[in-house]
Scaffold this active site. Structure first.
Site, PDB file in Angstrom:
ATOM      1  N   TYR A  57      59.130  67.209  50.687  1.00 45.33           N
ATOM      2  CA  TYR A  57      58.743  67.928  49.463  1.00 45.33           C
ATOM      3  C   TYR A  57      59.963  68.632  48.871  1.00 45.33           C
ATOM      4  O   TYR A  57      60.291  68.480  47.694  1.00 45.33           O
ATOM      5  CB  TYR A  57      57.633  68.956  49.750  1.00 45.33           C
ATOM      6  CG  TYR A  57      57.544  70.014  48.685  1.00 45.33           C
ATOM      7  CD1 TYR A  57      57.030  69.706  47.420  1.00 45.33           C
ATOM      8  CD2 TYR A  57      58.032  71.309  48.892  1.00 45.33           C
ATOM      9  CE1 TYR A  57      56.996  70.663  46.418  1.00 45.33           C
ATOM     10  CE2 TYR A  57      58.000  72.264  47.897  1.00 45.33           C
ATOM     11  CZ  TYR A  57      57.483  71.944  46.661  1.00 45.33           C
ATOM     12  OH  TYR A  57      57.468  72.883  45.654  1.00 45.33           O
TER      13      TYR A  57
ATOM     14  N   LYS B  91      62.517  68.092  45.178  1.00 45.18           N
ATOM     15  CA  LYS B  91      62.964  69.072  44.175  1.00 45.18           C
ATOM     16  C   LYS B  91      64.477  68.956  43.973  1.00 45.18           C
ATOM     17  O   LYS B  91      64.975  68.973  42.846  1.00 45.18           O
ATOM     18  CB  LYS B  91      62.615  70.500  44.617  1.00 45.18           C
ATOM     19  CG  LYS B  91      61.130  70.780  44.624  1.00 45.18           C
ATOM     20  CD  LYS B  91      60.553  70.792  43.228  1.00 45.18           C
ATOM     21  CE  LYS B  91      59.048  70.887  43.229  1.00 45.18           C
ATOM     22  NZ  LYS B  91      58.428  70.500  41.976  1.00 45.18           N
TER      23      LYS B  91
ATOM     24  N   SER C 217      62.408  74.776  42.912  1.00 40.74           N
ATOM     25  CA  SER C 217      62.033  75.697  43.986  1.00 40.74           C
ATOM     26  C   SER C 217      63.279  76.243  44.672  1.00 40.74           C
ATOM     27  O   SER C 217      64.311  75.561  44.737  1.00 40.74           O
ATOM     28  CB  SER C 217      61.189  74.928  45.008  1.00 40.74           C
ATOM     29  OG  SER C 217      61.077  75.650  46.203  1.00 40.74           O
TER      30      SER C 217
HETATM   31  P1  NAD Z   1      49.277  72.763  41.900  1.00 44.25           P
HETATM   32  O1  NAD Z   1      49.018  71.692  42.900  1.00 44.25           O
HETATM   33  O2  NAD Z   1      48.263  73.830  41.741  1.00 44.25           O
HETATM   34  O3  NAD Z   1      49.524  72.096  40.460  1.00 44.25           O
HETATM   35  C1  NAD Z   1      50.122  70.834  40.307  1.00 44.25           C
HETATM   36  C2  NAD Z   1      49.234  69.999  39.396  1.00 44.25           C
HETATM   37  O4  NAD Z   1      49.831  68.707  39.242  1.00 44.25           O
HETATM   38  C3  NAD Z   1      47.835  69.784  39.951  1.00 44.25           C
HETATM   39  O5  NAD Z   1      46.881  70.186  38.988  1.00 44.25           O
HETATM   40  C4  NAD Z   1      47.764  68.287  40.231  1.00 44.25           C
HETATM   41  O6  NAD Z   1      46.465  67.774  40.017  1.00 44.25           O
HETATM   42  C5  NAD Z   1      48.791  67.736  39.270  1.00 44.25           C
HETATM   43  N1  NAD Z   1      49.424  66.462  39.668  1.00 44.25           N
HETATM   44  C6  NAD Z   1      50.007  66.158  40.848  1.00 44.25           C
HETATM   45  N2  NAD Z   1      50.493  64.894  40.811  1.00 44.25           N
HETATM   46  C7  NAD Z   1      50.221  64.408  39.571  1.00 44.25           C
HETATM   47  C8  NAD Z   1      50.470  63.169  38.928  1.00 44.25           C
HETATM   48  N3  NAD Z   1      51.072  62.150  39.538  1.00 44.25           N
HETATM   49  N4  NAD Z   1      50.047  63.011  37.660  1.00 44.25           N
HETATM   50  C9  NAD Z   1      49.408  64.009  37.000  1.00 44.25           C
HETATM   51  N5  NAD Z   1      49.139  65.199  37.565  1.00 44.25           N
HETATM   52  C10 NAD Z   1      49.546  65.395  38.836  1.00 44.25           C
HETATM   53  O7  NAD Z   1      50.704  73.371  42.225  1.00 44.25           O
HETATM   54  P2  NAD Z   1      51.418  74.665  41.646  1.00 44.25           P
HETATM   55  O8  NAD Z   1      51.494  75.660  42.736  1.00 44.25           O
HETATM   56  O9  NAD Z   1      50.820  75.035  40.359  1.00 44.25           O
HETATM   57  O10 NAD Z   1      52.879  74.112  41.449  1.00 44.25           O
HETATM   58  C11 NAD Z   1      53.337  73.621  40.198  1.00 44.25           C
HETATM   59  C12 NAD Z   1      54.756  73.103  40.347  1.00 44.25           C
HETATM   60  O11 NAD Z   1      55.575  74.156  40.827  1.00 44.25           O
HETATM   61  C13 NAD Z   1      54.877  71.972  41.378  1.00 44.25           C
HETATM   62  O12 NAD Z   1      55.832  71.048  40.903  1.00 44.25           O
HETATM   63  C14 NAD Z   1      55.389  72.684  42.610  1.00 44.25           C
HETATM   64  O13 NAD Z   1      56.118  71.834  43.449  1.00 44.25           O
HETATM   65  C15 NAD Z   1      56.282  73.745  41.984  1.00 44.25           C
HETATM   66  N6  NAD Z   1      56.483  74.901  42.879  1.00 44.25           N
HETATM   67  C16 NAD Z   1      55.394  75.581  43.362  1.00 44.25           C
HETATM   68  C17 NAD Z   1      55.590  76.650  44.214  1.00 44.25           C
HETATM   69  C18 NAD Z   1      54.404  77.411  44.774  1.00 44.25           C
HETATM   70  O14 NAD Z   1      54.585  78.208  45.690  1.00 44.25           O
HETATM   71  N7  NAD Z   1      53.194  77.230  44.263  1.00 44.25           N
HETATM   72  C19 NAD Z   1      56.876  77.027  44.597  1.00 44.25           C
HETATM   73  C20 NAD Z   1      57.969  76.323  44.074  1.00 44.25           C
HETATM   74  C21 NAD Z   1      57.749  75.252  43.208  1.00 44.25           C
HETATM   75  C1  UD1 Z   2      57.196  77.317  51.546  1.00 44.54           C
HETATM   76  C2  UD1 Z   2      58.062  76.081  51.583  1.00 44.54           C
HETATM   77  C3  UD1 Z   2      58.751  75.908  50.255  1.00 44.54           C
HETATM   78  C4  UD1 Z   2      57.750  75.926  49.119  1.00 44.54           C
HETATM   79  C5  UD1 Z   2      56.915  77.204  49.185  1.00 44.54           C
HETATM   80  C6  UD1 Z   2      55.835  77.232  48.151  1.00 44.54           C
HETATM   81  C7  UD1 Z   2      58.804  75.767  53.902  1.00 44.54           C
HETATM   82  C8  UD1 Z   2      59.956  75.817  54.836  1.00 44.54           C
HETATM   83  N1  UD1 Z   2      59.046  76.184  52.639  1.00 44.54           N
HETATM   84  O1  UD1 Z   2      58.016  78.474  51.418  1.00 44.54           O
HETATM   85  O2  UD1 Z   2      59.435  74.680  50.253  1.00 44.54           O
HETATM   86  O3  UD1 Z   2      58.413  75.866  47.857  1.00 44.54           O
HETATM   87  O4  UD1 Z   2      56.295  77.287  50.477  1.00 44.54           O
HETATM   88  O5  UD1 Z   2      54.930  76.207  48.329  1.00 44.54           O
HETATM   89  O6  UD1 Z   2      57.712  75.386  54.265  1.00 44.54           O
HETATM   90  N2  UD1 Z   2      53.619  82.659  57.196  1.00 44.54           N
HETATM   91  C9  UD1 Z   2      52.921  83.167  58.299  1.00 44.54           C
HETATM   92  N3  UD1 Z   2      51.666  82.699  58.536  1.00 44.54           N
HETATM   93  C10 UD1 Z   2      51.061  81.755  57.762  1.00 44.54           C
HETATM   94  C11 UD1 Z   2      51.782  81.255  56.631  1.00 44.54           C
HETATM   95  C12 UD1 Z   2      53.052  81.720  56.402  1.00 44.54           C
HETATM   96  O7  UD1 Z   2      53.432  83.999  59.032  1.00 44.54           O
HETATM   97  O8  UD1 Z   2      49.930  81.359  58.042  1.00 44.54           O
HETATM   98  C13 UD1 Z   2      54.970  83.169  56.949  1.00 44.54           C
HETATM   99  C14 UD1 Z   2      56.020  82.074  57.026  1.00 44.54           C
HETATM  100  O9  UD1 Z   2      56.491  81.929  58.334  1.00 44.54           O
HETATM  101  C15 UD1 Z   2      57.081  82.616  56.066  1.00 44.54           C
HETATM  102  C16 UD1 Z   2      56.280  83.440  55.032  1.00 44.54           C
HETATM  103  O10 UD1 Z   2      55.008  83.672  55.621  1.00 44.54           O
HETATM  104  O11 UD1 Z   2      57.926  83.476  56.750  1.00 44.54           O
HETATM  105  C17 UD1 Z   2      56.077  82.683  53.735  1.00 44.54           C
HETATM  106  O12 UD1 Z   2      55.567  81.390  54.028  1.00 44.54           O
HETATM  107  P1  UD1 Z   2      55.033  80.388  52.911  1.00 44.54           P
HETATM  108  O13 UD1 Z   2      54.036  81.061  52.052  1.00 44.54           O
HETATM  109  O14 UD1 Z   2      54.613  79.122  53.589  1.00 44.54           O
HETATM  110  O15 UD1 Z   2      56.317  80.142  51.995  1.00 44.54           O
HETATM  111  P2  UD1 Z   2      57.800  79.670  52.386  1.00 44.54           P
HETATM  112  O16 UD1 Z   2      57.865  79.180  53.769  1.00 44.54           O
HETATM  113  O17 UD1 Z   2      58.727  80.767  52.002  1.00 44.54           O
END
Ligand code: NAD
Ligand code: UD1
Length: 335
Positions: free
Chosen positions: A150, A154, A124
């Protein structure tokens, strides 16, 4: 290729599974379904005509994991499984360190034992911590000023991967640093719709659009940006998924990182305005206090992925909003 996807029924993993199947790869999924539903497999089949093999396994259960990797020899593991709620990680750090870090160590140990050495990890932009003000480049230092457990998992996992790649030169490891994934497959058949009150912007907007939440609070309108709200790099999840296929070509001995983002920041207010314009409905919102830990501006420099992986985003924020509206219009998502 025979690819094992951990977390493959989740939001991002399911989109990657679709792209892999469509490119002719063989896919097996491991997920414990803690944050996803088994019905995602049927949706994947509707889109691709193929149903991937599914193992309901928890990464903390190392013997079960070992059985899966012993029964089938995989060419590559893509590791999405993990917990991802920033707020929950602050309240329950041990749960996050145990699930995300121990889960990853178990997976890597079993991979090493079964001689599977190609690994792509979901990292991330959060690893840039307080260095990530403005444009983020892979060469920037990581790990300082990360405000929550969290995000620290990462960073710590990236460090573990670096050490492993030194200790065992057979490993080819890529960590993909995602910016802000939004949207869903254009069919609307898979996507993200978390239970409860979401932390992230787009899921919150979706709940307001559905009428499940009253209004969106925009956290802060006094930042040093054009409209005073934060700027983020919102990347369509299908572009992000394609980045994983491109990353297969970037696998080489050692540990390599790539930003996956558009390189084009969008403000929170611009996002709200675009959502209103495309949906044709007003989205109730108000300005609220800044959210602790937020950075004003965070976006990718995606040049490395473009040069080395020949990957760049093709879809826009508007495409992501349109696809989100298609997802919301599905009967099961809008009862
Ligand atoms: P998600 O929660 O939709 O998917 C993660 C999946 O992992 C889920 O289906 C959950 O059931 C499974 N899981 C969790 N712990 C587990 C375990 N111990 N054993 C087996 N399965 C397990 O999340 P996502 O948004 O698809 O994210 C996927 C990856 O990307 C994650 O590692 C997340 O941290 C990373 N990531 C996501 C974002 C985002 O904004 N969505 C941003 C940066 C990084
Ligand atoms: C967040 C996490 C990041 C994670 C990512 C995806 C933090 C500091 N960072 O990123 O670690 O990888 O989510 O899961 O939490 N916002 C609003 N109203 C809301 C929600 C969000 O104004 O109800 C704004 C936030 O202030 C931010 C932007 O929208 O400025 C994006 O927020 P968000 O979607 O939570 O992502 P990040 O904070 O960028």
């Amino acid at each position: 290729m025979k690819v094992l996807i951990t977390g493959g029924t989740g939001y991002i993993g399911s989109h990657v599974v679709v792209e892999l199947l469509e490119q002719g790869h063989e896919v097996e999924i491991i997920d414990n379904l803690i944050n996803s539903k088994i019905t995602v497999l049927d949706q994947i089949e509707k889109i691709t005509g193929k149903k991937p093999t599914f193992h309901q396994v928890d990464l903390l259960d190392q013997p079960a994991l070992e059985e899966v990797l012993t029964n089938t020899h995989f060419d590559l593991v893509m590791h999405f499984a993990g917990l991802k709620s920033v707020a929950e990680s602050v309240e329950q750090p041990l749960k996050y360190y145990s699930n995300n870090i121990t889960g990853t160590i178990n997976l890597l140990s079993v991979m090493q034992k079964t001689e599977v050495y190609n690994f792509i990890f979901s990292s991330s932009a959060t690893v840039y911590g307080d260095q990530g003000t403005g444009e983020c480049v892979e060469t920037m230092p990581t790990g300082t000023g990360i405000t929550n457990p969290y995000g620290k998992t990462k960073y710590m996992i990236e460090e573990i991967l670096k050490d492993l790649a030194v200790a065992n030169p057979n490993f080819n490891i890529v960590a993909l640093r995602y910016f802000n994934p939004i949207g869903n497959h254009s069919s609307g058949l898979i996507g993200e719709d978390p239970n409860g009150i979401p932390n992230n912007l787009m899921p919150y907007i979706m709940k307001v659009a559905k009428g499940e939440l009253k209004e969106l609070s925009i956290f802060g309108n006094d930042y040093d940006t054009d409209d005073g709200t934060c700027l983020r790099d919102f990347i369509h999840v299908v572009d992000l998924a394609k980045g994983h296929l491109a990353a297969i070509n970037g696998l080489k001995p050692g540990f390599t990182t790539y930003n996956l983002g558009t390189g084009m920041p969008t403000s929170v207010l611009q996002m709200v305005n675009a959502f209103e314009k495309i949906s044709g409905k007003s989205l109730p919102h108000k300005f609220a206090e800044r959210r602790p830990g937020d950075l004003a501006i965070l976006y990718a420099n995606p040049s490395k992925a473009k040069t080395e992986l020949n990957w760049q985003t093709e879809l826009t924020v508007e495409d992501a909003i349109k696809d989100t509206l298609t997802f919301l219009a599905q009967p099961q998502n809008n009862p």
